[in-house]
Design an enzyme around this catalytic site. Structure first.
Site, PDB file in Angstrom:
ATOM      1  N   ASP A 163      33.165  60.437   7.528  1.00  0.00           N
ATOM      2  CA  ASP A 163      31.964  59.784   7.035  1.00  0.00           C
ATOM      3  C   ASP A 163      31.309  60.545   5.891  1.00  0.00           C
ATOM      4  OD1 ASP A 163      31.710  57.499   8.845  1.00  0.00           O
ATOM      5  OD2 ASP A 163      31.510  59.021  10.401  1.00  0.00           O
TER       6      ASP A 163
ATOM      7  N   TYR B  47      42.910  48.189   9.000  1.00  0.00           N
ATOM      8  CA  TYR B  47      41.765  48.508   8.144  1.00  0.00           C
ATOM      9  C   TYR B  47      42.291  49.308   6.949  1.00  0.00           C
ATOM     10  CZ  TYR B  47      36.947  50.232   7.186  1.00  0.00           C
ATOM     11  OH  TYR B  47      35.740  50.526   6.628  1.00  0.00           O
TER      12      TYR B  47
ATOM     13  N   GLU C 187      31.128  46.373  13.818  1.00  0.00           N
ATOM     14  CA  GLU C 187      31.774  47.672  13.959  1.00  0.00           C
ATOM     15  C   GLU C 187      30.665  48.675  14.237  1.00  0.00           C
ATOM     16  OE1 GLU C 187      35.338  49.588  11.501  1.00  0.00           O
ATOM     17  OE2 GLU C 187      33.431  49.765  10.450  1.00  0.00           O
TER      18      GLU C 187
END
Length: 265
Positions: A60, A174, A49
């Site tokens: 993030d 995910y 990834e």
């Protein structure tokens, strides 16, 4: 069959989950990033990834924000992200998923970007800030190019919306095991098993779990209930801790990856 589907099929045949490794493309330089990707593949990573460095990476945590900053300061561009994938394709057929943000897809044009990505050897995309409700045109261009579209399920996602996300996703889903941003954690979520079961009740797509995974025991716990384990910050930190000696950083990264992958044994 796509590389991603083949990877999950092979994993099922072998009776083990996949190890999905995350790095920011170009961190801290193009050459070091390529060496790091190669070391992860040699360590046994099943899917790469790659984060496309972005100036406003809202999903993030600090570790990956700084990685993106280093990559951008080192001259990484979106064109060079695809160049990195092309270099990886010279020695490996490991699936590559680009972890990115919609601005980076929209600016060059969805169709052109998907075509360029496919030609470079990309297998799928996870566009962090693009919900399924807004992704219709992107899903179409990706389908036209044979690219998978991965979507995220969060701990706060209601069951009815999980079904909607699953209907839009291809390749895999995910599951982010904790609310908030990326980053290492000392403990996994206590209700992880129940959450995975809830997702499995509405979809047959492969399911990988990430966010906060940093120890072999975390990998083992997740591997027992999911189809794959995603590790990011714990790997990125290996490079961040050795910026003055990038070769040492790559060596440390490989050792860390081997340790974590050992949790799947």
């Amino acid at each position: 069959m796509s590389r991603i589907s083949q990877a999950f099929q092979q994993a099922r045949t072998n009776g083990r989950p996949l190890f999905v490794s995350y790095l920011c493309a170009g961190d801290p330089s193009f050459d070091t990033s390529l060496a790091a990707c190669k070391s992860l593949i040699e360590a046994g990573a099943d899917i790469l990834e790659l984060g496309a460095p972005f100036s406003d990476p809202l999903a993030d945590g600090l570790t990956n924000q700084l990685a993106a900053q280093r990559a951008l300061e080192g001259g990484m561009t979106q064109a060079k992200v695809l160049d990195l994938v092309r270099e990886i394709r010279k020695f490996s057929e490991v699936p590559v998923v680009l972890y990115t943000y919609y601005n980076l897809v929209f600016a060059p044009g969805e169709a052109d970007y998907a075509r360029q990505a496919k030609e470079a050897g990309v297998d799928g995309f996870l566009v962090l800030d693009l919900p399924p409700e807004e992704a219709g045109s992107w899903q179409k261009v990706c389908a036209d190019e044979g690219l998978d579209t991965v979507f995220i399920v969060a701990p706060t996602t209601p069951t009815e919306r999980i079904a909607k996300i699953a209907s839009a996703a291809t390749g895999f889903i995910y599951y982010v095991s904790r609310t908030g941003v990326t980053g290492e954690r000392s403990e996994l979520s206590a209700d992880l098993k129940d959450s995975v079961a809830q997702i499995r009740s509405v979809t047959d797509l492969p399911l990988v779990v990430g966010f906060g995974v940093s120890r072999p025991e975390h990998v083992a716990t997740i591997g027992a209930i999911a189809d794959g384990v995603v590790v990011g910050s714990a790997l990125v930190n290996c490079l961040a801790s050795n910026l003055e000696q990038p070769e040492a950083g790559v060596a440390t990264l490989k050792t860390k990856a081997e340790e974590l992958i050992g949790g799947l044994a």
